[in-house]
Motif scaffolding. Structure first.
Motif, PDB file in Angstrom:
ATOM      1  N   ARG A 198      26.974  25.721  50.107  1.00 20.56           N
ATOM      2  CA  ARG A 198      28.261  26.300  51.109  1.00 20.56           C
ATOM      3  C   ARG A 198      28.019  25.618  52.073  1.00 20.56           C
ATOM      4  N   THR A 199      27.152  25.822  53.431  1.00 20.59           N
ATOM      5  CA  THR A 199      26.711  25.691  54.480  1.00 20.59           C
ATOM      6  C   THR A 199      26.788  24.317  54.396  1.00 20.59           C
ATOM      7  N   ALA A 200      25.873  23.432  52.986  1.00 19.95           N
ATOM      8  CA  ALA A 200      26.162  22.036  53.899  1.00 19.95           C
ATOM      9  C   ALA A 200      26.813  21.108  53.197  1.00 19.95           C
ATOM     10  N   GLY A 201      27.812  22.262  53.250  1.00 17.84           N
ATOM     11  CA  GLY A 201      29.308  21.491  52.822  1.00 17.84           C
ATOM     12  C   GLY A 201      29.281  20.915  51.060  1.00 17.84           C
ATOM     13  N   CYS A 202      28.187  20.764  50.022  1.00 16.05           N
ATOM     14  CA  CYS A 202      28.604  20.691  48.470  1.00 16.05           C
ATOM     15  C   CYS A 202      29.726  21.558  47.861  1.00 16.05           C
ATOM     16  N   THR A 203      30.261  20.617  47.006  1.00 17.96           N
ATOM     17  CA  THR A 203      31.706  20.333  46.320  1.00 17.96           C
ATOM     18  C   THR A 203      31.495  20.744  45.497  1.00 17.96           C
ATOM     19  N   LEU A 204      32.524  21.155  44.331  1.00 20.44           N
ATOM     20  CA  LEU A 204      31.966  21.591  42.267  1.00 20.44           C
ATOM     21  C   LEU A 204      32.838  20.761  41.858  1.00 20.44           C
ATOM     22  N   HIS A 205      33.193  19.445  41.588  1.00 21.48           N
ATOM     23  CA  HIS A 205      34.284  18.692  40.942  1.00 21.48           C
ATOM     24  C   HIS A 205      35.734  18.990  42.627  1.00 21.48           C
ATOM     25  N   GLY A 206      35.451  18.926  43.209  1.00 26.20           N
ATOM     26  CA  GLY A 206      36.266  18.622  44.700  1.00 26.20           C
ATOM     27  C   GLY A 206      36.204  19.594  45.406  1.00 26.20           C
ATOM     28  N   ARG A 207      35.898  20.655  44.708  1.00 17.36           N
ATOM     29  CA  ARG A 207      35.913  22.245  46.205  1.00 17.36           C
ATOM     30  C   ARG A 207      35.082  22.657  46.120  1.00 17.36           C
ATOM     31  N   PRO A 208      34.745  23.585  47.410  1.00 17.68           N
ATOM     32  CA  PRO A 208      33.788  24.673  47.985  1.00 17.68           C
ATOM     33  C   PRO A 208      33.423  25.150  46.916  1.00 17.68           C
ATOM     34  N   ILE A 209      31.900  25.006  46.765  1.00 17.09           N
ATOM     35  CA  ILE A 209      30.947  25.987  45.475  1.00 17.09           C
ATOM     36  C   ILE A 209      32.149  27.470  46.266  1.00 17.09           C
ATOM     37  N   PRO A 210      31.830  28.386  44.686  1.00 14.05           N
ATOM     38  CA  PRO A 210      33.179  29.407  44.866  1.00 14.05           C
ATOM     39  C   PRO A 210      31.773  30.489  44.978  1.00 14.05           C
ATOM     40  N   THR A 211      32.670  31.253  45.664  1.00 12.91           N
ATOM     41  CA  THR A 211      32.092  32.827  45.623  1.00 12.91           C
ATOM     42  C   THR A 211      31.752  33.974  44.364  1.00 12.91           C
ATOM     43  N   VAL A 212      31.157  34.609  44.174  1.00 16.20           N
ATOM     44  CA  VAL A 212      31.483  35.870  43.461  1.00 16.20           C
ATOM     45  C   VAL A 212      33.364  36.863  43.539  1.00 16.20           C
ATOM     46  N   SER A 213      33.492  36.822  44.542  1.00 16.29           N
ATOM     47  CA  SER A 213      34.470  37.326  44.829  1.00 16.29           C
ATOM     48  C   SER A 213      35.865  36.080  44.058  1.00 16.29           C
ATOM     49  N   GLN A 214      35.502  35.183  45.004  1.00 17.82           N
ATOM     50  CA  GLN A 214      37.110  34.282  43.928  1.00 17.82           C
ATOM     51  C   GLN A 214      36.544  34.116  42.501  1.00 17.82           C
ATOM     52  N   ILE A 215      35.430  33.916  41.830  1.00 21.89           N
ATOM     53  CA  ILE A 215      35.459  34.048  40.627  1.00 21.89           C
ATOM     54  C   ILE A 215      36.043  34.723  39.510  1.00 21.89           C
ATOM     55  N   MET A 216      35.741  36.056  40.189  1.00 16.00           N
ATOM     56  CA  MET A 216      36.180  37.095  39.684  1.00 16.00           C
ATOM     57  C   MET A 216      37.709  37.069  39.678  1.00 16.00           C
ATOM     58  N   ALA A 217      38.083  37.383  40.997  1.00 16.31           N
ATOM     59  CA  ALA A 217      39.750  36.845  41.189  1.00 16.31           C
ATOM     60  C   ALA A 217      40.337  35.641  39.989  1.00 16.31           C
ATOM     61  N   ALA A 218      39.079  34.638  39.391  1.00 12.68           N
ATOM     62  CA  ALA A 218      40.503  33.623  39.227  1.00 12.68           C
ATOM     63  C   ALA A 218      40.015  34.257  37.599  1.00 12.68           C
ATOM     64  N   ALA A 219      38.798  35.182  37.474  1.00 10.52           N
ATOM     65  CA  ALA A 219      38.741  34.905  36.061  1.00 10.52           C
ATOM     66  C   ALA A 219      40.401  35.316  34.951  1.00 10.52           C
ATOM     67  N   PRO A 220      40.249  35.007  33.826  1.00 12.85           N
ATOM     68  CA  PRO A 220      41.669  35.096  33.119  1.00 12.85           C
ATOM     69  C   PRO A 220      41.942  36.074  32.514  1.00 12.85           C
ATOM     70  N   TRP A 221      41.804  37.610  33.075  1.00  9.64           N
ATOM     71  CA  TRP A 221      42.513  38.712  32.786  1.00  9.64           C
ATOM     72  C   TRP A 221      43.628  39.931  33.156  1.00  9.64           C
ATOM     73  N   ASP A 222      43.806  40.338  33.625  1.00 12.84           N
ATOM     74  CA  ASP A 222      44.913  40.975  33.355  1.00 12.84           C
ATOM     75  C   ASP A 222      45.102  41.962  34.799  1.00 12.84           C
ATOM     76  N   GLU A 223      44.068  43.113  34.649  1.00 15.27           N
ATOM     77  CA  GLU A 223      43.100  43.624  36.029  1.00 15.27           C
ATOM     78  C   GLU A 223      41.630  44.128  35.297  1.00 15.27           C
TER      79      GLU A 223
END
Length: 223
Positions: A198-223
């Protein structure tokens, strides 16, 4: 390519005996054939520091030869000839296993080396396993991040650095990590190198490398 001194030329450093065997020398030859001097020096310091660290916690290595080429080869996954699609610890472990196979090392010893390299960046895990695995983890951590450096006397440190100087290691190694992240950004997700990516500006599919918190928030669960 700039070379580091081969370990066959010295018998010991800071009270740590160097195993002068055909297999150990072959491991150094492999390291030097694909790595710049700063990385060679780091890998050799890893063995010395790791040996001292293991002693300091009252443990002793049974298979010194396996511990040695585990330490010497632990960063192969960062150099282009062995850089693949996995996190660098796994690519390095696979390259070291291939080395063991070519030199007719037993499957049990090859697996020990594989685990020592694959787990060398795993705090809380490596030190609970075999002493050879702990050695690579502790040695790499001391040389990379200075973990435990306060336990090394100035005299011992001076002797180690005189034999294997740092050669601007911090900046050179960071550049190597960045190159690895840029080559394979997907392998950094959920690993400690995702911060480097992330610090080096690397991207994955055109987006910054996700954090654990971001991956958790985007997980396909209601809660």
């Amino acid at each position: 390519m700039e070379k580091a001194m081969t370990l066959a030329r010295v018998k010991s450093v800071a009270g740590v005996r160097i195993a002068d065997t055909a297999l150990c020398n072959a491991a150094v030859d492999l390291l030097e054939s694909c790595s710049l001097a700063f990385l060679c020096s780091h890998c050799l310091r890893t063995y010395i520091f790791g040996s001292l660290a293991v002693r300091s916690i009252g443990r002793s290595v049974v298979d010194e030869e396996a511990a040695f080429y585990g330490a010497v080869l632990h960063d192969l996954g960062l150099v282009p000839p062995y850089r693949g699609d996995n996190r660098f610890e796994v690519d390095g472990a696979e390259a070291a296993r291939d080395f063991c196979t070519r030199h007719h090392v037993s499957p049990e010893r090859a697996d020990l080396v594989w685990r020592a390299i694959a787990l060398h960046t795993s705090p809380g895990i490596a030190t609970r396993l075999a002493d050879e695995i702990a050695l690579v983890h502790l040695g790499a951590g001391l040389d990379f991040l200075g973990l435990g450096l306060d336990q090394v006397s100035p005299q011992v440190l001076e002797e180690i650095l005189a034999q294997y100087p740092r050669m601007k290691f911090k900046s050179e190694f960071r550049d190597l990590l960045v190159a690895h992240c840029q080559h394979n950004p997907a392998a950094q997700v959920l690993t400690w190198t995702d911060d480097v990516a992330r610090t080096a500006g690397c991207t994955l599919h055109g987006r910054p490398i996700p954090t654990v918190s971001q991956i958790m928030a985007a997980a396909p669960w209601d809660e």
